[in-house]
Write a protein that holds these residues in place. Sequence first.
Motif, PDB file in Angstrom:
ATOM      1  N   LYS A   1       0.852  -1.188   0.000  1.00 30.13           N
ATOM      2  CA  LYS A   1       0.000   0.000   0.000  1.00 30.13           C
ATOM      3  C   LYS A   1       0.887   1.237   0.000  1.00 30.13           C
ATOM      4  O   LYS A   1       1.856   1.315   0.765  1.00 30.13           O
ATOM      5  CB  LYS A   1      -0.912   0.011   1.235  1.00 30.13           C
ATOM      6  N   PRO A   2       0.579   2.208  -0.847  1.00 27.90           N
ATOM      7  CA  PRO A   2       1.389   3.425  -0.859  1.00 27.90           C
ATOM      8  C   PRO A   2       1.189   4.230   0.419  1.00 27.90           C
ATOM      9  O   PRO A   2       0.179   4.104   1.108  1.00 27.90           O
ATOM     10  CB  PRO A   2       0.858   4.179  -2.087  1.00 27.90           C
ATOM     11  N   ALA A   3       2.183   5.043   0.719  1.00 28.83           N
ATOM     12  CA  ALA A   3       2.105   5.927   1.890  1.00 28.83           C
ATOM     13  C   ALA A   3       2.722   7.267   1.510  1.00 28.83           C
ATOM     14  O   ALA A   3       3.233   7.447   0.407  1.00 28.83           O
ATOM     15  CB  ALA A   3       2.822   5.301   3.084  1.00 28.83           C
ATOM     16  N   ALA A   4       2.668   8.187   2.448  1.00 26.11           N
ATOM     17  CA  ALA A   4       3.106   9.553   2.151  1.00 26.11           C
ATOM     18  C   ALA A   4       4.555   9.611   1.695  1.00 26.11           C
ATOM     19  O   ALA A   4       4.925  10.439   0.864  1.00 26.11           O
ATOM     20  CB  ALA A   4       2.907  10.437   3.384  1.00 26.11           C
ATOM     21  N   GLN A   5       5.403   8.741   2.234  1.00 28.30           N
ATOM     22  CA  GLN A   5       6.816   8.736   1.859  1.00 28.30           C
ATOM     23  C   GLN A   5       7.217   7.426   1.176  1.00 28.30           C
ATOM     24  O   GLN A   5       8.402   7.185   0.967  1.00 28.30           O
ATOM     25  CB  GLN A   5       7.681   8.934   3.104  1.00 28.30           C
ATOM     26  N   ILE A   6       6.230   6.604   0.816  1.00 27.97           N
ATOM     27  CA  ILE A   6       6.535   5.288   0.255  1.00 27.97           C
ATOM     28  C   ILE A   6       5.807   5.101  -1.074  1.00 27.97           C
ATOM     29  O   ILE A   6       4.574   5.067  -1.124  1.00 27.97           O
ATOM     30  CB  ILE A   6       6.134   4.159   1.225  1.00 27.97           C
ATOM     31  N   ALA A   7       6.586   4.989  -2.152  1.00 26.81           N
ATOM     32  CA  ALA A   7       6.034   4.644  -3.463  1.00 26.81           C
ATOM     33  C   ALA A   7       6.085   3.131  -3.622  1.00 26.81           C
ATOM     34  O   ALA A   7       6.980   2.465  -3.086  1.00 26.81           O
ATOM     35  CB  ALA A   7       6.830   5.325  -4.576  1.00 26.81           C
ATOM     36  N   VAL A   8       5.133   2.578  -4.361  1.00 23.56           N
ATOM     37  CA  VAL A   8       5.089   1.130  -4.558  1.00 23.56           C
ATOM     38  C   VAL A   8       4.895   0.822  -6.034  1.00 23.56           C
ATOM     39  O   VAL A   8       4.361   1.625  -6.796  1.00 23.56           O
ATOM     40  CB  VAL A   8       3.957   0.474  -3.727  1.00 23.56           C
ATOM     41  N   GLY A   9       5.329  -0.371  -6.433  1.00 19.09           N
ATOM     42  CA  GLY A   9       5.174  -0.790  -7.818  1.00 19.09           C
ATOM     43  C   GLY A   9       5.615  -2.222  -7.987  1.00 19.09           C
ATOM     44  O   GLY A   9       5.962  -2.914  -7.024  1.00 19.09           O
ATOM     45  N   ARG A  10       5.617  -2.673  -9.227  1.00 18.63           N
ATOM     46  CA  ARG A  10       5.997  -4.046  -9.579  1.00 18.63           C
ATOM     47  C   ARG A  10       7.306  -4.012 -10.354  1.00 18.63           C
ATOM     48  O   ARG A  10       7.475  -3.194 -11.241  1.00 18.63           O
ATOM     49  CB  ARG A  10       4.890  -4.669 -10.426  1.00 18.63           C
TER      50      ARG A  10
END
Length: 874
Positions: A524-533
Motif C-alpha cells: 500500500k502506498p504511503a506519504a513517503q513510500i512509493a510502490v510498484g511491480r
Amino acid sequence: MSDERRERALKLALAGLLHDVGKMKLRAGESGASRTWDDEAKRDYGRFHALLTYDIVGDWLPPFQDSEAVKNWAAQHHRPNKREDHLVRLADRLSSGEREKTDPDDEMATQPKQLLSIFCVVNADNQNNLDKLYWPLRALDLNEQTTDEQWFPGQEWAKTDVDRSYQNLWKELNEQAQNLRQAHANGGDLETYLESLLYLMQRYTWSVPSAYYHSLPDISLYDHSRMTAALAAVLDDLALSDEELRALAQAPQESDTPVALLVGGDLSGVQDFIYTITDRGATSALRGRSFYLQLLTEAAAHYILRRLDLPITNLIYAGGGNFYLLARANDTADLNRIRLDISRILYNHHQGDLYLAVAGLPLAARDFFAGRISSKWQELGELLQVVKKQRFVELPASDLACLFEPQGRGGNEEKQCSVCGREYEDVHPDKNNPAVRKCKACESFEEEIGDPLRKARYLVWDFEPQLPTPPDGVRSSNTSSPWKAVLKNLGAHVHIEATLEELHEPKGRRLILALDEKSLNTLKPAAQIAVGRRLLVNVTPLVTAEDVSKYGKEYQIRTGQSLKEGAVKPFELMSMQAIGIERLGVLRMDVDNLGQLFAQGLGEKATLSRVAALSFAISLYFEGWVGVLARKRNQTQGDRLYAIYSGGDDLFFVGAWDEVVELGREIRRDLTPYAAKHPGIHTSAGIVLIGGKYPLAQAAQDAGRAEEAAKRHKWWDDNSDTPHTKDAICFLGRVLPWQRFGMKKSATVSFETAYDTLAFLEDLLARQKASRSLIRTLLRLDERYQEAMDVRRRTGRDLGENHRPQPLWGPWNWLFEYQLARLQRMYEEQLEIKSNLETLCQEMKEAFHQRIEWVSLAARWAELKMRKGDQSEH
C-alpha cells in the motif's frame, strides 16, 4: 539542488503524465463530465477527453500546493492559455513527433482500439512485418500462470471484449489512483506520489494505444505519457519569451532550437567483474555480482536525475549496464561535473575495475520529427563508445597519477581473496569453510545479495534526504568496499527482502518494488513510500530435502562439503542432476542487430515515444517472459536452472546441460510470436558444456565465443539466393540456424531439424531398444565428411556458381546407405524400427550434404543424453 526548480519540474511532469488520462475513461464508456460538451466547452478544451482529464486529475490529485494549476496544465494542452499549458502542448507534440490532426467531433470513430505491436512497424534484418497483431488489453500482471495466448500479440478482439477490457482497466486504475490520493491526503510527498502514479500507468496502460483516430495505434498511452512528462519537465528552462514558446509549440518540426539533452550511461568492465572469479563461492557470488551491476546502473541513473533536479519520469530506460535519460538543454556543464563525481566514487570503491561512461547529446526541436531521433540515438551510442575507450579521462592530473600507483603488495596469498583473486588487508577466512578466504566485497555480494535473492519478494530502495558530498579526489585502497557503501555514495540504500515486517522506517523517500504478483497485492502506498511491480528474472535453484537424501553422500565425497537444505544449489550438484553425461550447460544469448534496429528500424516513423516503446517491449521479454519460462521449467524439471542475468536484450544461464538447451530453444521459439511474427527479430546463442569444477570465468568466455560463432555463421534457405547470417545457435561445437536446430517438436517422425532427429534417435534407442551402432555410424561418417569439407573450404571450392554450398560426394554417401541397409536387416522382425530406418536412409540419400550437419549433431546429442557416469573435465 534547487528545491523550487525540482518542485516545478515534478509538477510539469505530473501534468504531462496525466494529460491524456481522460481517454481511458472515454474508452470505458463513461462520458459523464463536469460540464456539458457544448460549443463553449469545445473552445475551452478542444477535445472531450481533455475535459475528462480535467475532472480526473481533480479527483486524483492530493491537495498539494498548485494542484489546481496542475489540473489545468494537464487539461489545456489542446487549448493552451498560460505558459505551462504551452509547455505541455510542446512536450506532447515532441513526444509523438507528428503533426496534429483535424479536430473531429467523434473521437471513438475508428478501429482498432487495441495497441498494435511495435514489432509490426519496424524494419528488422532488412525485412518488414506483414502481420498486424495487437497486444491484449490487460493489466501487466505477468506470473507463472500467464500463458502466451494471454500475453502475446494476437488478432484484433471482438468489440464487446475490447469494451469490457477497457471498463475493467479503467475501474482498477481509478480505484488504485483514488487509494494513492488518500495515502497523500494529509501532507504527502509530490515526488513519491509521481513515482507511484508512474507505476500505476505502466501497469494499466502499457497495452492501451495513446491514439487510434487517424493515427497508427502502435504507441501505448504509458510510453507516450511518460515521454510527454519527461519533456515537460525539461522544457521549462528554455530561455524563450511566451510569444517565442507559443510559436515553437505551433511548429516545432521546423525549429533548430535546442530543447533537451539525451543522456546515456554505459557501464564498462562488466565482463571481467562478473566472470573473473574462482569456483569457490561462485554460485551465490556470481548472482550477487551480476545483480549488483543492475543496482549500480539504476543508482547512478537516479543520482544523475537528483543532481539535475529531474523526476523519475525522465529515466527512459535502465538495464543491461546501460541507461538513457532526458535532461535539460542547458545541463551539459552540470552533467560533466556529475560524470567526474561518479568516476571518483567508482574508482574509490572499485579501484578502476568498473567505469561508467556518461555522455550527453543536444536535441533540437526538429530532431523529434521525420525519424531523426533514431540517428541521434545512434550518434549517442557512438559517443559513448568513444568515452569508454578513454576511461577516467575526465579526472584531473592529480587524480590520474593515483591510477598508476602500485596496487597492493603482490604475491601475498594470505591477503588474497579466494573468490576474486585480489589482495586486500581485510581478507578473512569464510565462516563455513576456513580454507576459503574472502574480502568484504565478495562476502557482501554473496551474503547480502546472492543468498537473499533466492527467497526475495521485495526490492526496497531508500533515498537519502540529501545527497552525500561528492569526493574531492581518488584514492588507492588496500581494503575492499561492500556493495552498500558504493550505493550509499550515490544516495541510495537497497534492501533485498523476503518480508517487510522487520524493515526499519525510512529517513527519506522509499520505493518498494514487489517481485511477484502476490507480493504486490500486499503493498500500500504511503506519504513517503512509493510502490510498484519489478519484473526480474530471479530464478535460483535451491537444495531440497530430496537432493540431500539422493545426492548428499556422493556430493560430500566429491567436494568435501555437505549439502544444506534451502541453500543455493551448487554447480556441482546441478551437473550431477543432468540427464546423461554429468555436465553443466552455460548459455549466452542476445538479440541480433539490436543497435541497427534502434538506429534504422523505425525509419521516418521514429519518434521518442516509439523508441521508448521498442525498448520497453524488448525488455519486457527478457526481464519478464524469460523468467516465466525458466521458473516453469524449474517447477516441472527439478530446479536445475540458474539465472545469472537476463535483462535488456541478453541473458546468461547456467544449469544442468540438458535443461539449458531446452530453455534456449523455448526462449527462441517464443520470441517470434512475441515479436508479432516478425521474421527479422531473432537471437543468436552459444551453449557450452563444462564439468562442475571448470572455471566459470573461462566457461563464460567459451559461451561468448560460441555465441559469436553463431552470429558469424552464413546459411541459406530455399527461398533466398543470398546467405543469411545470425539467427543461429552454436552447440557442441556445431553451428546451425535455429530453424534447422529445431524450436518445436514435430508430431510425426521427421528429420527436418536436429531436435526432431534427436527425438527419433532417443525413441529408437530407449523405447525400441535399437543398437547404438547407428549413433557410432553417424558420428564416424560425419567426421570424414567434415574433414573433407574443411579441405574444400580452405581451397575456396565449397561454394558453387550460385554462391551457395554445393554438394560434396564421397565414400560417406555409399557407406551410409550400406550401414543403414545392414541395420535394417537386423530389424526385419521389428517393423517400426525398420520403417524408420528406411525413412532416415531415404531422407539422407536425397540431401546428405545438408542433413548430415544436424543429423550428426543429433547423434552426438543423443549419445550424451544416453551416457552416464562421466565426470571428466571439459
